[in-house]
Structures are given as C-alpha cells and as structure tokens.
Design a protein around this motif. Structure first.
Motif, PDB file in Angstrom:
ATOM      1  N   ALA A  70      73.155  57.324  48.651  1.00  0.00           N
ATOM      2  CA  ALA A  70      74.030  56.207  48.999  1.00  0.00           C
ATOM      3  C   ALA A  70      73.259  54.916  48.791  1.00  0.00           C
ATOM      4  CB  ALA A  70      74.514  56.314  50.447  1.00  0.00           C
ATOM      5  N   LEU A  71      73.960  53.871  48.370  1.00  0.00           N
ATOM      6  CA  LEU A  71      73.326  52.565  48.199  1.00  0.00           C
ATOM      7  C   LEU A  71      74.357  51.473  48.412  1.00  0.00           C
ATOM      8  CD1 LEU A  71      73.113  51.634  44.477  1.00  0.00           C
ATOM      9  CD2 LEU A  71      73.576  53.991  45.071  1.00  0.00           C
ATOM     10  N   VAL A  72      73.893  50.355  48.912  1.00  0.00           N
ATOM     11  CA  VAL A  72      74.787  49.225  49.149  1.00  0.00           C
ATOM     12  C   VAL A  72      74.864  48.369  47.898  1.00  0.00           C
ATOM     13  CG1 VAL A  72      74.306  49.197  51.623  1.00  0.00           C
ATOM     14  CG2 VAL A  72      72.938  47.787  50.093  1.00  0.00           C
ATOM     15  N   PHE A  73      75.990  47.697  47.751  1.00  0.00           N
ATOM     16  CA  PHE A  73      76.153  46.717  46.676  1.00  0.00           C
ATOM     17  C   PHE A  73      76.886  45.515  47.247  1.00  0.00           C
ATOM     18  CE2 PHE A  73      79.793  49.605  46.390  1.00  0.00           C
ATOM     19  CZ  PHE A  73      80.877  48.725  46.327  1.00  0.00           C
ATOM     20  N   ALA A 121      77.261  59.232  46.488  1.00  0.00           N
ATOM     21  CA  ALA A 121      77.440  60.194  45.402  1.00  0.00           C
ATOM     22  C   ALA A 121      76.728  61.491  45.738  1.00  0.00           C
ATOM     23  CB  ALA A 121      76.905  59.623  44.089  1.00  0.00           C
ATOM     24  N   GLY A 122      77.284  62.599  45.256  1.00  0.00           N
ATOM     25  CA  GLY A 122      76.676  63.910  45.464  1.00  0.00           C
ATOM     26  C   GLY A 122      76.819  64.762  44.225  1.00  0.00           C
ATOM     27  N   PHE A 170      63.123  62.962  44.827  1.00  0.00           N
ATOM     28  CA  PHE A 170      63.167  62.427  43.463  1.00  0.00           C
ATOM     29  C   PHE A 170      64.242  61.351  43.335  1.00  0.00           C
ATOM     30  CE2 PHE A 170      62.081  67.001  43.315  1.00  0.00           C
ATOM     31  CZ  PHE A 170      60.739  66.868  42.987  1.00  0.00           C
ATOM     32  N   ALA A 171      65.376  61.561  44.024  1.00  0.00           N
ATOM     33  CA  ALA A 171      66.456  60.579  43.980  1.00  0.00           C
ATOM     34  C   ALA A 171      66.019  59.261  44.625  1.00  0.00           C
ATOM     35  CB  ALA A 171      67.690  61.131  44.692  1.00  0.00           C
ATOM     36  N   ARG A 172      65.271  59.353  45.723  1.00  0.00           N
ATOM     37  CA  ARG A 172      64.822  58.125  46.392  1.00  0.00           C
ATOM     38  C   ARG A 172      63.847  57.351  45.515  1.00  0.00           C
ATOM     39  NH1 ARG A 172      63.329  60.011  52.538  1.00  0.00           N
ATOM     40  NH2 ARG A 172      65.096  61.421  52.851  1.00  0.00           N
ATOM     41  N   GLY A 173      62.977  58.084  44.825  1.00  0.00           N
ATOM     42  CA  GLY A 173      62.059  57.413  43.914  1.00  0.00           C
ATOM     43  C   GLY A 173      62.802  56.676  42.818  1.00  0.00           C
ATOM     44  N   SER A 174      63.874  57.294  42.318  1.00  0.00           N
ATOM     45  CA  SER A 174      64.695  56.651  41.296  1.00  0.00           C
ATOM     46  C   SER A 174      65.408  55.423  41.855  1.00  0.00           C
ATOM     47  CB  SER A 174      65.719  57.658  40.763  1.00  0.00           C
ATOM     48  OG  SER A 174      66.523  57.087  39.764  1.00  0.00           O
ATOM     49  N   LEU A 175      65.942  55.547  43.066  1.00  0.00           N
ATOM     50  CA  LEU A 175      66.652  54.426  43.675  1.00  0.00           C
ATOM     51  C   LEU A 175      65.733  53.223  43.903  1.00  0.00           C
ATOM     52  CD1 LEU A 175      68.837  56.329  46.307  1.00  0.00           C
ATOM     53  CD2 LEU A 175      69.675  55.092  44.304  1.00  0.00           C
ATOM     54  N   ARG A 188      76.556  53.365  38.487  1.00  0.00           N
ATOM     55  CA  ARG A 188      75.620  53.812  37.450  1.00  0.00           C
ATOM     56  C   ARG A 188      74.265  54.180  38.052  1.00  0.00           C
ATOM     57  NH1 ARG A 188      71.620  51.381  35.438  1.00  0.00           N
ATOM     58  NH2 ARG A 188      72.294  49.346  36.212  1.00  0.00           N
ATOM     59  N   VAL A 189      73.779  53.388  38.996  1.00  0.00           N
ATOM     60  CA  VAL A 189      72.496  53.670  39.649  1.00  0.00           C
ATOM     61  C   VAL A 189      72.569  54.985  40.423  1.00  0.00           C
ATOM     62  CG1 VAL A 189      70.917  52.899  41.462  1.00  0.00           C
ATOM     63  CG2 VAL A 189      71.748  51.266  39.759  1.00  0.00           C
ATOM     64  N   ALA A 190      73.678  55.217  41.129  1.00  0.00           N
ATOM     65  CA  ALA A 190      73.827  56.460  41.895  1.00  0.00           C
ATOM     66  C   ALA A 190      73.823  57.674  40.977  1.00  0.00           C
ATOM     67  CB  ALA A 190      75.123  56.414  42.703  1.00  0.00           C
ATOM     68  N   VAL A 191      74.549  57.587  39.863  1.00  0.00           N
ATOM     69  CA  VAL A 191      74.599  58.706  38.908  1.00  0.00           C
ATOM     70  C   VAL A 191      73.223  58.950  38.301  1.00  0.00           C
ATOM     71  CG1 VAL A 191      75.542  59.453  36.686  1.00  0.00           C
ATOM     72  CG2 VAL A 191      77.041  58.399  38.384  1.00  0.00           C
ATOM     73  N   GLU A 192      72.507  57.887  37.987  1.00  0.00           N
ATOM     74  CA  GLU A 192      71.178  58.049  37.390  1.00  0.00           C
ATOM     75  C   GLU A 192      70.182  58.639  38.390  1.00  0.00           C
ATOM     76  OE1 GLU A 192      68.031  55.577  34.559  1.00  0.00           O
ATOM     77  OE2 GLU A 192      69.932  54.661  35.181  1.00  0.00           O
TER      78      GLU A 192
END
Length: 278
Positions: free
Chosen positions: A60-63, A70-71, A195-200, A215-219
């Motif tokens: 999850a991320l704020v915008f 996303a899952g 790994f997802a947190r590192g990407s975020l 796009r960031v969530a999918v990546e």
C-alpha cells in the motif's frame, strides 16, 4: 427463527453497535478465532496449518488525494501453488480497503467479518466510523484470532483508507497479536514484503498522482515476485493481473484489468530492454 416465524428477541433488542460482540454472545462458534484447528502444530510443519493455503504479498502507498493497495494473486500450500487467482484485497467499506496475508481461508473470513462489522456499526449508529476507529476494530478482530495464530494459522492484514477528516490517505499495519501501527507513505506485508518494501523505497516519491501510484504498486509486486517464490508476478499468458484498488474522497475503486494490462506490458517491456543492454 422461532416456530411462529418471528426472529428471536435477541435480534430485536437494542444493544452494542459491534456485530462481533453480538455474534460472540449468540453464536460464538461462528467467529474465526473460536474454530478448532485439529491436528495443527505450533510450527505449522504438519497438520492443517502446514497444509492450509497461504496468501502473500500486499503493498500500500499514499498518493496525492488518496491511497492505493495491491496484492498478487498466488496462494501456496507448502511448495505447491494452491491458486493462481486468489483475491487478497477487499473493500472494507466505502472509504477503506483491507488486504490479507498468511492463512488464506482465515484471512478471507476475517476480511468478510470486518466488512460486516463496519456495515453493522453504520446501520446502528447512522454514521461512519472514523478511520482510526476502523483500524482499531480490525485490531480487535485480529486479537480474537490469536488462539489459531498460536497453532500456526496466522493472518497479518494491511489496512488503508481515505481519512475524511484529514483529507489524506493513511496506512495501518498489524502484528499477529492485534497490535496496530500507522505507517508513513508506504508499506508491505507477506512473504515477499521485504523485497516489495525495498522497491517502494526507491520508487515512491511525494506528490504521486493515482496513475503513477498504481504503476509503483505493480512494480513493487513484480520485484517481490522476482525474489520470492510464494509471490506471483503478472501472468501474461493466462492474463492474470494483480488486484489493485484506490481509495479517495470518491470512495473505493478497483482498477479494471483493462487499465492494468498496459501498465504491466510497459513494465515487462522496460525490464526486457534493460536485460538486453546488460
């Protein structure tokens, strides 16, 4: 239902605005935490806990103006893929979303019970719970599941929503005991979350708009799937995409597959081009 066809008095008597409290008083065996996990062990290596499908990874991320959750779609049972199309992100109510990781069956039941809890409160009180109140209610439900968690059937949700009072998106994480923690900017849970947190951390930036946040969530999920076998990446052959939802002042909105497909294809093409340059 009585012989006369009328509901029992308990259903007509004024009481708590909590559906969980009502259920605990009149049918406690229906609560997820009251179920018996026969044959389980604390480690989950044998018995039901070791065989139950597990759901992984949620981000999850704020915008600017809301939050996206996303899952991935994979559920695993040991080394086997139990499902390629499980859904792990659900609307909690009109202005919030909940994602589940851990024991899939218990997690889905917990998400549905949480939906009922919020709907029941709204009908009894005639108003929405605050976002903090919703987050606290989810922690209470999770704490009730502790007996099963001690037997290996652990559920770790991620909760996010649009705060109508503050006008911003907010994210809450939990531990298996029901502890609630508010996260800043972004977060992930599940086996691929490291790994997802590192990407975020690398991809998220202040001022993102909804499309860029999707796009960031999918990546981030793509990066998690690259290193975690329990996390499923986008399946371009079967055309299975992640479940992605945004929550804004306009409410909960699941991003259609038709909108996700070009995002995924652009990401795969960029990674393929990057690989070709190496």
């Amino acid at each position: 239902m009585s012989a006369s066809g009328r509901l029992p008095d308990a259903f007509l008597r004024p009481g708590s605005s909590s559906f969980v409290e009502f259920l605990g008083e009149h049918a406690p065996e229906l609560l997820p935490g009251r179920r018996q996990a026969h044959g389980t062990t604390a480690s989950g290596g044998t018995g039901a806990a070791g065989l139950a499908p597990h759901a992984t990874t949620i981000v999850a991320l704020v915008f600017e103006g809301g939050v996206v959750m996303a899952g991935d779609r994979r559920a695993t049972a040991g080394s086997m893929i139990a499902s390629r199309e499980i859904e792990k992100v659900f609307p909690a109510d009109e202005y919030s979303a909940v994602g589940i990781s851990g024991s899939a069956g218990i997690g889905v039941d917990l998400a549905r019970l949480f939906q009922l809890e919020l709907e029941h409160y709204e009908k009894i009180e005639g108003s929405l719970l605050s976002l903090d109140g919703k987050a606290n209610r989810l922690g209470t439900l999770l704490r009730a599941n502790l007996p099963l968690a001690m037997q290996g059937l652990v559920v770790v949700p991620l909760f996010a929503g649009y705060d109508l009072d503050r006008g911003v998106g907010r994210i809450f994480s939990y531990d298996p005991t029901g502890g609630r923690y508010e996260e800043r900017d972004h977060h992930g849970t599940g086996s691929g979350s490291i790994f997802a947190r590192g990407s975020l951390k690398k991809l998220w930036k202040p001022g993102l708009v909804a499309h860029d946040a999707v796009r960031v969530a999918v990546e981030a999920l793509y990066d998690a799937a690259d290193d975690d076998s329990a996390t499923g990446g986008p399946d371009t052959v079967r055309r299975i995409w992640p479940v992605v939802a945004t929550v804004t002042a306009d409410g909960y909105h699941r991003v259609p597959d038709a909108e996700l497909e070009p995002v995924v294809e652009a990401l795969v093409a960029a990674r393929r081009e990057e690989g070709a340059r190496r």
